[in-house]
Design an enzyme around this catalytic site. Structure first.
Site, PDB file in Angstrom:
ATOM      1  N   ASP A 167       0.843  -1.199   0.000  1.00 11.28           N
ATOM      2  CA  ASP A 167       0.000   0.000   0.000  1.00 11.28           C
ATOM      3  C   ASP A 167       0.881   1.253   0.000  1.00 11.28           C
ATOM      4  O   ASP A 167       0.703   2.166  -0.829  1.00 11.28           O
ATOM      5  CB  ASP A 167      -0.885  -0.049   1.267  1.00 11.28           C
ATOM      6  CG  ASP A 167      -2.062   0.911   1.214  1.00 11.28           C
ATOM      7  OD1 ASP A 167      -2.255   1.544   0.166  1.00 11.28           O
ATOM      8  OD2 ASP A 167      -2.772   1.011   2.233  1.00 11.28           O
ATOM      9  N   SER A 189      -3.025  -9.897   1.919  1.00 10.67           N
ATOM     10  CA  SER A 189      -3.139 -10.349   3.322  1.00 10.67           C
ATOM     11  C   SER A 189      -1.951 -11.154   3.845  1.00 10.67           C
ATOM     12  O   SER A 189      -1.968 -11.568   5.005  1.00 10.67           O
ATOM     13  CB  SER A 189      -4.418 -11.178   3.556  1.00 10.67           C
ATOM     14  OG  SER A 189      -5.537 -10.331   3.657  1.00 10.67           O
ATOM     15  N   THR A 190      -0.948 -11.397   3.021  1.00 13.08           N
ATOM     16  CA  THR A 190       0.144 -12.265   3.505  1.00 13.08           C
ATOM     17  C   THR A 190       1.290 -11.479   4.121  1.00 13.08           C
ATOM     18  O   THR A 190       2.319 -12.049   4.478  1.00 13.08           O
ATOM     19  CB  THR A 190       0.708 -13.158   2.385  1.00 13.08           C
ATOM     20  OG1 THR A 190       1.338 -12.315   1.406  1.00 13.08           O
ATOM     21  CG2 THR A 190      -0.377 -13.978   1.730  1.00 13.08           C
ATOM     22  N   TYR A 221      -0.964  -8.546   7.628  1.00 15.71           N
ATOM     23  CA  TYR A 221      -2.251  -9.153   7.983  1.00 15.71           C
ATOM     24  C   TYR A 221      -2.134 -10.641   8.322  1.00 15.71           C
ATOM     25  O   TYR A 221      -3.091 -11.240   8.815  1.00 15.71           O
ATOM     26  CB  TYR A 221      -3.296  -8.921   6.881  1.00 15.71           C
ATOM     27  CG  TYR A 221      -3.922  -7.527   6.911  1.00 15.71           C
ATOM     28  CD1 TYR A 221      -3.451  -6.542   7.768  1.00 15.71           C
ATOM     29  CD2 TYR A 221      -4.995  -7.216   6.086  1.00 15.71           C
ATOM     30  CE1 TYR A 221      -4.021  -5.266   7.792  1.00 15.71           C
ATOM     31  CE2 TYR A 221      -5.576  -5.940   6.110  1.00 15.71           C
ATOM     32  CZ  TYR A 221      -5.079  -4.968   6.973  1.00 15.71           C
ATOM     33  OH  TYR A 221      -5.657  -3.725   7.003  1.00 15.71           O
TER      34      TYR A 221
HETATM   35  P1  ADP Z   1      -1.508  -7.005   3.951  1.00 15.32           P
HETATM   36  O1  ADP Z   1      -1.813  -5.986   4.969  1.00 15.32           O
HETATM   37  O2  ADP Z   1      -2.670  -7.288   3.019  1.00 15.32           O
HETATM   38  O3  ADP Z   1      -0.895  -8.220   4.515  1.00 15.32           O
HETATM   39  P2  ADP Z   1       1.099  -6.070   3.007  1.00 15.32           P
HETATM   40  O4  ADP Z   1       1.380  -4.901   2.137  1.00 15.32           O
HETATM   41  O5  ADP Z   1       1.677  -6.063   4.372  1.00 15.32           O
HETATM   42  O6  ADP Z   1      -0.489  -6.226   3.002  1.00 15.32           O
HETATM   43  O7  ADP Z   1       1.566  -7.392   2.276  1.00 15.32           O
HETATM   44  C1  ADP Z   1       0.936  -7.943   1.166  1.00 15.32           C
HETATM   45  C2  ADP Z   1       1.970  -8.568   0.279  1.00 15.32           C
HETATM   46  O8  ADP Z   1       2.556  -7.567  -0.541  1.00 15.32           O
HETATM   47  C3  ADP Z   1       3.112  -9.217   1.034  1.00 15.32           C
HETATM   48  O9  ADP Z   1       3.323 -10.526   0.504  1.00 15.32           O
HETATM   49  C4  ADP Z   1       4.299  -8.312   0.732  1.00 15.32           C
HETATM   50  O10 ADP Z   1       5.522  -9.055   0.676  1.00 15.32           O
HETATM   51  C5  ADP Z   1       3.933  -7.777  -0.619  1.00 15.32           C
HETATM   52  N1  ADP Z   1       4.591  -6.526  -1.055  1.00 15.32           N
HETATM   53  C6  ADP Z   1       5.144  -5.540  -0.343  1.00 15.32           C
HETATM   54  N2  ADP Z   1       5.629  -4.576  -1.161  1.00 15.32           N
HETATM   55  C7  ADP Z   1       5.352  -4.944  -2.416  1.00 15.32           C
HETATM   56  C8  ADP Z   1       5.594  -4.408  -3.734  1.00 15.32           C
HETATM   57  N3  ADP Z   1       6.210  -3.225  -3.894  1.00 15.32           N
HETATM   58  N4  ADP Z   1       5.189  -5.113  -4.820  1.00 15.32           N
HETATM   59  C9  ADP Z   1       4.542  -6.283  -4.670  1.00 15.32           C
HETATM   60  N5  ADP Z   1       4.287  -6.855  -3.494  1.00 15.32           N
HETATM   61  C10 ADP Z   1       4.687  -6.203  -2.367  1.00 15.32           C
END
Ligand code: ADP
Length: 334
Positions: A34, A117-118, A121
């Site tokens: 995000d 969510s991985t 969350y």
């Molecule tokens: P959530 O709160 O849904 O768990 P997160 O952002 O903490 O969301 O994680 C969701 C996934 O996105 C995780 O597997 C994380 O490794 C991944 N992630 C983080 N940064 C990026 C990025 N720039 N591009 C793609 N995936 C990402």
């Protein structure tokens, strides 16, 4: 039919019609993917999000992509993992389905998902990958307007799980709608030409495809003869089909075909396991079939799957054509 791709990388760099953001319910930015998306898109994204009034868990809303290479961002809110008894799986599946629905409604053809969510969350990664795959595949079977879905994995562990699932991911689906029947008819024409032209000649193949595998013919077999057709999808691509009809204590396997290019991917075994379990459900204790005597490949394949040759049968199929077949049988135990 859409292609599913699995890549490892940063979703903010992808030049697709839409990337999906794993947002929180406020839609006002956060950490992880995000944060990365908001940083790359610029402050206009936050302004656009402020107008959306947040978003419920499992739902999805769309904004432009602003400074991102992607044209749009679809914001979805994944469930926080809380032991698994709080509808987490259903809500995660809903994130993928709702995101694709929003994509489809907005004319989006290529879309990339993060592993929702991985991260913070805390959803178990393998289970999340499996839900993502299954939901996306299921959606794509009815939505040819989506051309490409990318699973963009950030970490090695997720990337490993997605690739593992990808290797043997098949989906076998009961054919109901006319659009599915059309997919069967198209596949039949391709496959029957591949298989049968060398054995019975082009003229007979043309006759058989037109008489038995046209949309109207299949519709009639399903509606009035109670045959069950199933499409076999591999990586969301229609790759083969099955037709069965109950016959007393036996289940007659009327058709079981796999595209030539998909041979060797385990679809034969996967398909047969499916047919056996369906036969058991229907109370049958054997599966029977007929196979052309010159169709050596299929005879060998059925032999390997445990079928026994039980005799010969010659069938007139109209227009002066005949089929000279062996009959084969697989007894089901247990
Ligand atoms: P959530 O709160 O849904 O768990 P997160 O952002 O903490 O969301 O994680 C969701 C996934 O996105 C995780 O597997 C994380 O490794 C991944 N992630 C983080 N940064 C990026 C990025 N720039 N591009 C793609 N995936 C990402």
């Amino acid at each position: 039919m859409a292609k599913i791709e699995i890549i490892r990388g940063d979703i903010t760099r992808l030049d697709v019609d839409a990337i999906v953001n794993a947002a929180n319910r406020s839609l006002l930015g956060g950490g992880g993917v995000d944060g990365a998306i908001h940083r790359s898109a610029g402050t206009e994204l936050l302004e656009a999000c402020e107008l959306l009034n947040g978003c419920n868990t499992g739902d999805a809303k769309i904004t432009p992509g602003f400074k991102l290479p992607a044209n749009h961002v679809i914001h979805t809110v994944g469930p926080v993992w809380n032991g698994g008894m709080n509808r987490e799986k259903e809500l995660l599946s809903s994130c993928y389905r709702q995101s694709l629905r929003v994509a489809s409604e907005n004319g989006i053809r290529t879309i990339a998902f993060p592993n929702i969510s991985t991260g913070v969350y805390g959803f178990p990664k393998l289970e999340a990958a499996s839900i993502a795959f299954e939901t996306v595949q299921g959606f794509l079977t009815d939505h040819p307007e989506i051309e490409k879905v990318i699973f963009c994995c950030f970490d090695e562990e997720n990337f490993g799980y997605y690739n593992k699932l990808n290797c043997n991911k098949t989906l076998i689906k009961l054919v109901k709608s006319t659009s599915e029947i059309k997919i069967v008819a198209d596949l039949a024409s391709t496959i029957w030409n591949e298989y049968y032209v060398p054995i019975i000649g082009q003229e007979q193949v043309n006759y058989m495809v037109a008489s038995f595998q046209s949309i109207e013919a299949i519709e009639q077999q399903i509606r009035t003869e109670h045959q069950e057709y199933y499409l076999i999808y591999h990586l969301a691509e229609p790759s083969g089909y099955i037709c069965i009809k109950p016959a007393g204590n036996d289940l007659f396997l009327s058709k079981f075909y796999i595209l030539k290019e998909k041979r060797g991917t385990g679809l034969g075994k996967g398909g047969l396991n499916f047919i056996i379990s369906r036969a058991k459900e229907l109370g049958a204790n054997a599966i029977t079939l007929t196979v052309n005597k010159n169709n050596i490949n299929s005879i060998n394949a059925y032999d390997k799957l445990g079928f026994k040759n039980t005799g010969s049968v010659v069938t007139e199929i109209g227009a002066g054509f005949v089929m000279d077949d062996y009959t084969m049988r697989l007894d089901i135990t247990g």
